[in-house]
Design a protein around this motif. Structure first.
Motif, PDB file in Angstrom:
ATOM      1  N   LEU A  69      29.950 -92.075 -49.171  1.00 53.34           N
ATOM      2  CA  LEU A  69      30.817 -92.381 -48.495  1.00 53.34           C
ATOM      3  C   LEU A  69      30.064 -92.153 -46.742  1.00 53.34           C
ATOM      4  CD1 LEU A  69      33.300 -89.201 -48.916  1.00 53.34           C
ATOM      5  CD2 LEU A  69      33.737 -91.454 -48.319  1.00 53.34           C
ATOM      6  N   ALA A  70      28.458 -91.461 -46.753  1.00 53.13           N
ATOM      7  CA  ALA A  70      28.063 -91.582 -45.902  1.00 53.13           C
ATOM      8  C   ALA A  70      26.245 -92.953 -46.292  1.00 53.13           C
ATOM      9  CB  ALA A  70      26.773 -90.322 -46.266  1.00 53.13           C
ATOM     10  N   TRP A  71      26.423 -93.292 -47.094  1.00 56.21           N
ATOM     11  CA  TRP A  71      25.268 -94.391 -47.470  1.00 56.21           C
ATOM     12  C   TRP A  71      26.586 -95.700 -47.231  1.00 56.21           C
ATOM     13  CZ3 TRP A  71      21.833 -92.263 -51.540  1.00 56.21           C
ATOM     14  CH2 TRP A  71      21.200 -91.408 -50.205  1.00 56.21           C
ATOM     15  N   ARG A  72      27.671 -95.975 -47.218  1.00 55.27           N
ATOM     16  CA  ARG A  72      28.142 -97.607 -47.923  1.00 55.27           C
ATOM     17  C   ARG A  72      28.083 -97.768 -46.505  1.00 55.27           C
ATOM     18  NH1 ARG A  72      29.342-101.788 -47.171  1.00 55.27           N
ATOM     19  NH2 ARG A  72      30.638-103.219 -48.941  1.00 55.27           N
ATOM     20  N   LEU A  73      28.804 -97.654 -45.809  1.00 56.41           N
ATOM     21  CA  LEU A  73      28.513 -98.365 -44.238  1.00 56.41           C
ATOM     22  C   LEU A  73      27.338 -98.761 -43.741  1.00 56.41           C
ATOM     23  CD1 LEU A  73      31.990 -97.015 -42.284  1.00 56.41           C
ATOM     24  CD2 LEU A  73      32.189 -98.471 -44.186  1.00 56.41           C
ATOM     25  N   ARG A  74      26.646 -97.704 -44.219  1.00 59.55           N
ATOM     26  CA  ARG A  74      24.954 -97.988 -43.348  1.00 59.55           C
ATOM     27  C   ARG A  74      24.308 -99.608 -43.781  1.00 59.55           C
ATOM     28  NH1 ARG A  74      20.880 -99.902 -41.698  1.00 59.55           N
ATOM     29  NH2 ARG A  74      19.387 -98.376 -40.954  1.00 59.55           N
ATOM     30  N   HIS A  75      25.399 -99.718 -45.360  1.00 60.46           N
ATOM     31  CA  HIS A  75      24.712-100.474 -46.019  1.00 60.46           C
ATOM     32  C   HIS A  75      25.621-102.202 -46.193  1.00 60.46           C
ATOM     33  CE1 HIS A  75      22.526 -97.494 -48.350  1.00 60.46           C
ATOM     34  NE2 HIS A  75      21.311 -98.307 -49.046  1.00 60.46           N
ATOM     35  N   PRO A  84      34.711 -93.173 -45.459  1.00 62.82           N
ATOM     36  CA  PRO A  84      32.988 -93.129 -45.428  1.00 62.82           C
ATOM     37  C   PRO A  84      32.891 -93.305 -43.574  1.00 62.82           C
ATOM     38  CG  PRO A  84      33.518 -95.803 -46.094  1.00 62.82           C
ATOM     39  CD  PRO A  84      35.466 -95.064 -46.134  1.00 62.82           C
ATOM     40  N   HIS A  85      32.173 -92.875 -43.808  1.00 62.84           N
ATOM     41  CA  HIS A  85      31.093 -92.359 -42.277  1.00 62.84           C
ATOM     42  C   HIS A  85      30.289 -92.994 -41.357  1.00 62.84           C
ATOM     43  CE1 HIS A  85      30.752 -88.940 -44.728  1.00 62.84           C
ATOM     44  NE2 HIS A  85      30.050 -88.707 -44.077  1.00 62.84           N
ATOM     45  N   LEU A  86      30.382 -93.514 -40.651  1.00 57.79           N
ATOM     46  CA  LEU A  86      29.102 -94.543 -39.951  1.00 57.79           C
ATOM     47  C   LEU A  86      28.226 -93.238 -39.335  1.00 57.79           C
ATOM     48  CD1 LEU A  86      26.315 -96.951 -40.214  1.00 57.79           C
ATOM     49  CD2 LEU A  86      27.821 -97.619 -38.763  1.00 57.79           C
ATOM     50  N   LEU A  87      26.972 -92.822 -39.067  1.00 60.12           N
ATOM     51  CA  LEU A  87      26.434 -91.687 -38.368  1.00 60.12           C
ATOM     52  C   LEU A  87      25.024 -92.327 -38.718  1.00 60.12           C
ATOM     53  CD1 LEU A  87      27.853 -88.643 -38.813  1.00 60.12           C
ATOM     54  CD2 LEU A  87      28.587 -90.217 -37.067  1.00 60.12           C
ATOM     55  N   SER A  88      24.463 -93.572 -37.946  1.00 61.27           N
ATOM     56  CA  SER A  88      23.282 -93.819 -38.610  1.00 61.27           C
ATOM     57  C   SER A  88      22.452 -93.336 -38.502  1.00 61.27           C
ATOM     58  CB  SER A  88      23.314 -95.418 -37.754  1.00 61.27           C
ATOM     59  OG  SER A  88      22.091 -96.321 -38.379  1.00 61.27           O
ATOM     60  N   GLY A  89      21.828 -92.893 -37.078  1.00 60.55           N
ATOM     61  CA  GLY A  89      20.231 -92.208 -36.853  1.00 60.55           C
ATOM     62  C   GLY A  89      20.405 -90.723 -37.581  1.00 60.55           C
ATOM     63  N   ARG A  90      21.693 -90.264 -38.413  1.00 58.84           N
ATOM     64  CA  ARG A  90      21.510 -88.956 -39.087  1.00 58.84           C
ATOM     65  C   ARG A  90      21.155 -89.311 -39.901  1.00 58.84           C
ATOM     66  NH1 ARG A  90      26.412 -85.941 -37.126  1.00 58.84           N
ATOM     67  NH2 ARG A  90      25.854 -84.816 -39.400  1.00 58.84           N
ATOM     68  N   VAL A  91      22.158 -90.512 -40.611  1.00 59.94           N
ATOM     69  CA  VAL A  91      21.341 -91.314 -42.104  1.00 59.94           C
ATOM     70  C   VAL A  91      20.202 -91.329 -42.343  1.00 59.94           C
ATOM     71  CG1 VAL A  91      22.152 -92.476 -43.698  1.00 59.94           C
ATOM     72  CG2 VAL A  91      24.232 -91.131 -41.973  1.00 59.94           C
ATOM     73  N   ASP A  92      20.129 -91.974 -41.320  1.00 63.18           N
ATOM     74  CA  ASP A  92      18.288 -92.734 -41.322  1.00 63.18           C
ATOM     75  C   ASP A  92      17.411 -91.869 -41.978  1.00 63.18           C
ATOM     76  OD1 ASP A  92      19.659 -95.485 -41.826  1.00 63.18           O
ATOM     77  OD2 ASP A  92      18.529 -95.984 -39.733  1.00 63.18           O
ATOM     78  N   ALA A  93      17.224 -90.632 -41.409  1.00 61.47           N
ATOM     79  CA  ALA A  93      16.816 -89.376 -41.306  1.00 61.47           C
ATOM     80  C   ALA A  93      17.129 -88.640 -42.378  1.00 61.47           C
ATOM     81  CB  ALA A  93      17.054 -88.818 -39.674  1.00 61.47           C
ATOM     82  N   GLU A  94      18.236 -88.669 -42.672  1.00 62.06           N
ATOM     83  CA  GLU A  94      18.646 -87.825 -44.198  1.00 62.06           C
ATOM     84  C   GLU A  94      17.843 -89.156 -45.340  1.00 62.06           C
ATOM     85  OE1 GLU A  94      19.291 -85.269 -46.255  1.00 62.06           O
ATOM     86  OE2 GLU A  94      18.683 -85.142 -44.831  1.00 62.06           O
ATOM     87  N   LEU A  95      17.861 -90.057 -45.106  1.00 63.03           N
ATOM     88  CA  LEU A  95      17.260 -91.173 -46.138  1.00 63.03           C
ATOM     89  C   LEU A  95      15.989 -91.251 -46.946  1.00 63.03           C
ATOM     90  CD1 LEU A  95      19.016 -94.540 -45.610  1.00 63.03           C
ATOM     91  CD2 LEU A  95      19.171 -93.341 -47.657  1.00 63.03           C
TER      92      LEU A  95
END
Length: 360
Positions: free
Chosen positions: A89-95, A191-202
């Motif tokens: 859910l966290a990563w699909r939209l970021r990709h 799914p959700h898109l929190l790009s900045g937070r997702v990237d830091a967690e990645l």
């Protein structure tokens, strides 16, 4: 700045990947820690976890999949990965942008005149109506877009619409074609898109499972653009090293970095395992001369922590093909671990292992 040689990086990778010692953690926790398992081959996650966990019951992973706590979908590098529901859910939209870019890298000529956003709306209706296969969707869309091939349209549909591959695909010992359901429907939430937070967690998650590593390694693992800002945002949390090429390597301060002389047991890896593919510079685990084997679908045997052989199953026998000369002790250790794996795999007669003659 401390320089880490290839052997030090190798032992760090093995430790992070649960390949130095099998871990007594649940399959769900292992999938989360590894930031997903390569699942291009449906049975690969079972082999990957068998080599990493003690104990490991394949039925437990089956249950995770049927209970929808893990999901199979296209993510990193536009390849199929098995990830936790939360990560899906966290990563699909970021990709999404990466997935479209790689789709067009193959099918641009056929899709040039197609509005992919409009196609996504039509495809989503097809996925919502059932669990179609990609060819089914492609053929249906071809009625609306007759100038594009069925394959291109099917690939576009599963790229533009967040979908998952549903069981029985990916269950242990089963052979089933890929059928797709909407990610939001399958997991019960959008799914959700929190790009900045997702990237830091990645960045943090990648280093926990693959570090110490360079920014180029991170990019090679996930394929995403725009990560330098995320690396900069968490840099104060990290420690720095250099490799023998002079590249800066980043890492979590408390992550394991074992003594380079720590013994490494024989391990069998499935095809496309991220322990090998998860880096731009793979020399910590595979010789440059064999690098192309890592993207050719070969299954690897690690000996002293490095790729030393490939393996396959033929006629009910697990066959090991050395990539270098094996000593008698090497052959014995590989055979012993191979017999254990042969007892796990449903398509191998128990204990049947053959180690081919060593290459000079």
């Amino acid at each position: 700045m401390t320089v880490l040689d290839a052997r030090a990086l190798n032992r760090a990778t093995l430790a992070r990947q649960h390949l130095l010692e099998r871990a007594a953690v649940s399959p769900c926790d292992a999938v989360a820690h590894l930031a997903g398992l390569q699942a291009q081959e449906p049975q690969a996650p079972f082999i990957g976890l068998w080599s990493r966990l003690d104990p490991f019951d394949p039925a437990a992973l089956d249950t995770l999949l049927t209970d929808r706590r893990v999901a199979r979908l296209h993510l990193m590098r536009r390849t199929v990965h098995l990830v936790t529901a939360g990560d899906a859910l966290a990563w699909r939209l970021r990709h999404g942008a990466l997935l479209r870019q790689r789709l067009l890298g193959v099918y641009r000529a056929e899709l040039t005149d197609i509005d992919l956003d409009a196609l996504a709306v039509e495809a989503a209706e097809l996925f919502a109506a059932g669990e179609p296969s990609m060819p089914d969707v492609g053929r249906t869309l071809a009625e609306r877009y007759p100038d594009a091939g069925h394959r291109a349209l099917g690939e576009a549909a599963i790229t533009e619409v967040p979908v998952v591959q549903t069981p029985p695909r990916g269950l242990f010992g089963t052979t089933a074609g890929a059928r797709y359901a909407l990610l939001a429907t399958w997991l019960g939430t959008e799914p959700h898109l929190l790009s900045g937070r997702v990237d830091a967690e990645l960045v943090r998650r990648y280093l926990a499972a693959y570090g110490p590593a360079a920014s180029a390694d991170l990019r090679a693992w996930c394929g995403l653009a725009g990560l330098p800002a995320a690396v900069a945002a968490v840099r104060d949390e990290l420690v720095s090293f250099r490799d023998e090429r002079g590249r800066e390597l980043l890492d979590l301060p408390d992550a394991p970095r074992p003594d380079p002389d720590t013994p490494a047991p024989v391990r069998f890896l499935p095809a496309f395992d991220n322990a090998v593919l998860g880096y731009d510079d793979r020399s910590r685990i595979i010789d440059d001369a064999h690098r192309l084997l890592s993207v050719a679908g070969k299954r690897f045997v690690l000996l002293d922590g490095r790729v030393a052989a490939t393996w396959t199953v033929a006629g009910g026998v697990l066959v090991v093909e050395p990539l270098r000369r094996f000593t008698r002790a090497d052959r014995s250790a590989v055979t012993e671990e191979g017999r254990a794996l042969a007892g796990f795999l449903p398509d191998v007669e128990r204990g049947r292992v053959r180690v081919a003659s060593s290459r000079t």
